[in-house]
Design an enzyme around this catalytic site. Structure first.
Site, PDB file in Angstrom:
ATOM      1  N   HIS A   1       0.834  -1.236   0.155  1.00  0.00           N
ATOM      2  CA  HIS A   1      -0.054   0.119  -0.104  1.00  0.00           C
ATOM      3  C   HIS A   1       0.772   1.295   0.046  1.00  0.00           C
ATOM      4  O   HIS A   1       2.016   1.283   0.629  1.00  0.00           O
ATOM      5  CB  HIS A   1      -0.938   0.092   1.250  1.00  0.00           C
ATOM      6  CG  HIS A   1      -1.909   1.165   1.240  1.00  0.00           C
ATOM      7  ND1 HIS A   1      -2.881   1.414   0.447  1.00  0.00           N
ATOM      8  CD2 HIS A   1      -1.567   2.341   1.895  1.00  0.00           C
ATOM      9  CE1 HIS A   1      -3.457   2.553   0.412  1.00  0.00           C
ATOM     10  NE2 HIS A   1      -2.923   3.141   1.381  1.00  0.00           N
ATOM     11  N   SER A   2       0.519   2.085  -0.746  1.00  0.00           N
ATOM     12  CA  SER A   2       1.405   3.490  -0.921  1.00  0.00           C
ATOM     13  C   SER A   2       2.904   3.269  -1.360  1.00  0.00           C
ATOM     14  O   SER A   2       3.036   2.480  -2.123  1.00  0.00           O
ATOM     15  CB  SER A   2       0.843   4.395   0.347  1.00  0.00           C
ATOM     16  OG  SER A   2       1.252   5.540   0.011  1.00  0.00           O
ATOM     17  N   MET A   3       3.779   3.483  -0.247  1.00  0.00           N
ATOM     18  CA  MET A   3       4.994   3.207  -0.741  1.00  0.00           C
ATOM     19  C   MET A   3       5.347   1.728  -0.511  1.00  0.00           C
ATOM     20  O   MET A   3       6.176   1.516  -1.390  1.00  0.00           O
ATOM     21  CB  MET A   3       6.103   3.793   0.583  1.00  0.00           C
ATOM     22  CG  MET A   3       7.473   3.694   0.294  1.00  0.00           C
ATOM     23  SD  MET A   3       8.508   4.235   1.936  1.00  0.00           S
ATOM     24  CE  MET A   3       8.112   2.886   3.062  1.00  0.00           C
TER      25      MET A   3
ATOM     26  N   SER B   1      -1.920  -0.877  -4.100  1.00  0.00           N
ATOM     27  CA  SER B   1      -2.876  -0.102  -3.236  1.00  0.00           C
ATOM     28  C   SER B   1      -2.533   1.269  -3.193  1.00  0.00           C
ATOM     29  O   SER B   1      -1.588   1.429  -2.555  1.00  0.00           O
ATOM     30  CB  SER B   1      -3.218  -1.042  -2.172  1.00  0.00           C
ATOM     31  OG  SER B   1      -4.049  -0.266  -1.373  1.00  0.00           O
TER      32      SER B   1
END
Length: 258
Positions: free
Chosen positions: A96-98, A124
């Site tokens: 997720h993200s990074m 994500s």
């Protein structure tokens, strides 16, 4: 069994335990820890999936270590975990993200090294590689950095209300955002041989629906996107839907990218 510091809650042994399950290595957002996925690792909601939270240096069970200085350092650690597993064991990468960029770069390195790729890559809340940096706050002062974190949501109130907890969070967050910014500026996207599933929040101001479709350009296999209710941290409120998408990817692509 001696726990690997990168996967402190990994219940499978290195001699083939859990071979019947598809392992899902879960990579956290900037400033996040493996604890973000601890409930997933203990859930039996999705039979046949073994969720393995990945712990990065500088947080959670590795708080005494300095945060990683580069994407290469992080990916080297994830690759060391995968190298200790049976070569033909099925697995997915989720981030997720990074964490999505870490998952992508790990997959890219696996492919470049002639090693088995994940059955699928599930990303994500993240812009695709080669996009402009979404949150260039690493070189701002603490007040501006904290304001940016608060606006994104996802930070527990108990952290925001206690200066000592914030004092521990901000350096890790700054290091992660700097790492991510340098990576996004330098990466030259390559096409992967494994399928990609991209998830996004309909109200995500950083990596919303207008961005996640771009992940289709980094795969030569199948691609699917899904937009879910919520902002940047939509996955906290849509855990069932996210797990369903991961399970679908694992089932659809059984035998792929091995």
């Amino acid at each position: 069994m001696t726990r690997n510091r990168w996967t402190p809650w990994d219940s499978a042994t290195a001699d083939g335990g859990g071979m019947e399950a598809v392992r899902v290595y879960c990579l956290p957002h900037a400033g996040g820890s493996a604890g973000s996925y601890l409930a997933w690792s203990r859930s039996r909601q999705v039979p046949g999936l073994d969720f393995v939270p990945v712990e990065l240096p500088g947080r959670g069970t590795r708080m005494v270590e300095p945060p990683a200085a580069s994407m290469e350092e992080v990916v080297d650690g994830v690759l060391s975990v995968l190298a200790a597993r049976p070569e033909r064991e099925p697995f997915l990468l989720f981030g997720h993200s990074m964490g999505a960029q870490i998952a992508y770069e790990t997959t890219r390195r696996l492919v470049a090294g002639g090693r088995p790729a994940p059955r699928a890559l599930v990303v994500s809340g993240c812009r695709p590689p080669g996009s402009p940096v979404a949150m260039p706050l690493h070189d701002r002062d603490d007040d501006e950095l904290l304001k940016g974190i608060v606006e994104l949501g996802g930070t527990p109130d108990e952290v925001l209300e206690h200066p000592e907890l914030l004092a521990m969070l901000l350096p890790v967050m700054r290091a992660d955002l700097g790492l991510l910014a340098r990576y996004m500026e330098a990466v030259r996207p390559t096409v992967l041989p494994c399928p990609v599933v991209a998830l996004g929040g309909e109200g995500d101001r950083l990596s919303g629906p207008e961005w996640i479709g771009g992940w289709g350009s980094v795969t030569a296999a199948g691609f699917r996107r899904r937009v879910l209710p919520g902002g940047h941290f939509f996955l906290h409120g849509e855990v069932d839907a996210v797990m369903d998408e991961i399970a679908r990817a694992a089932g659809e692509h059984a035998g792929a990218a091995g």
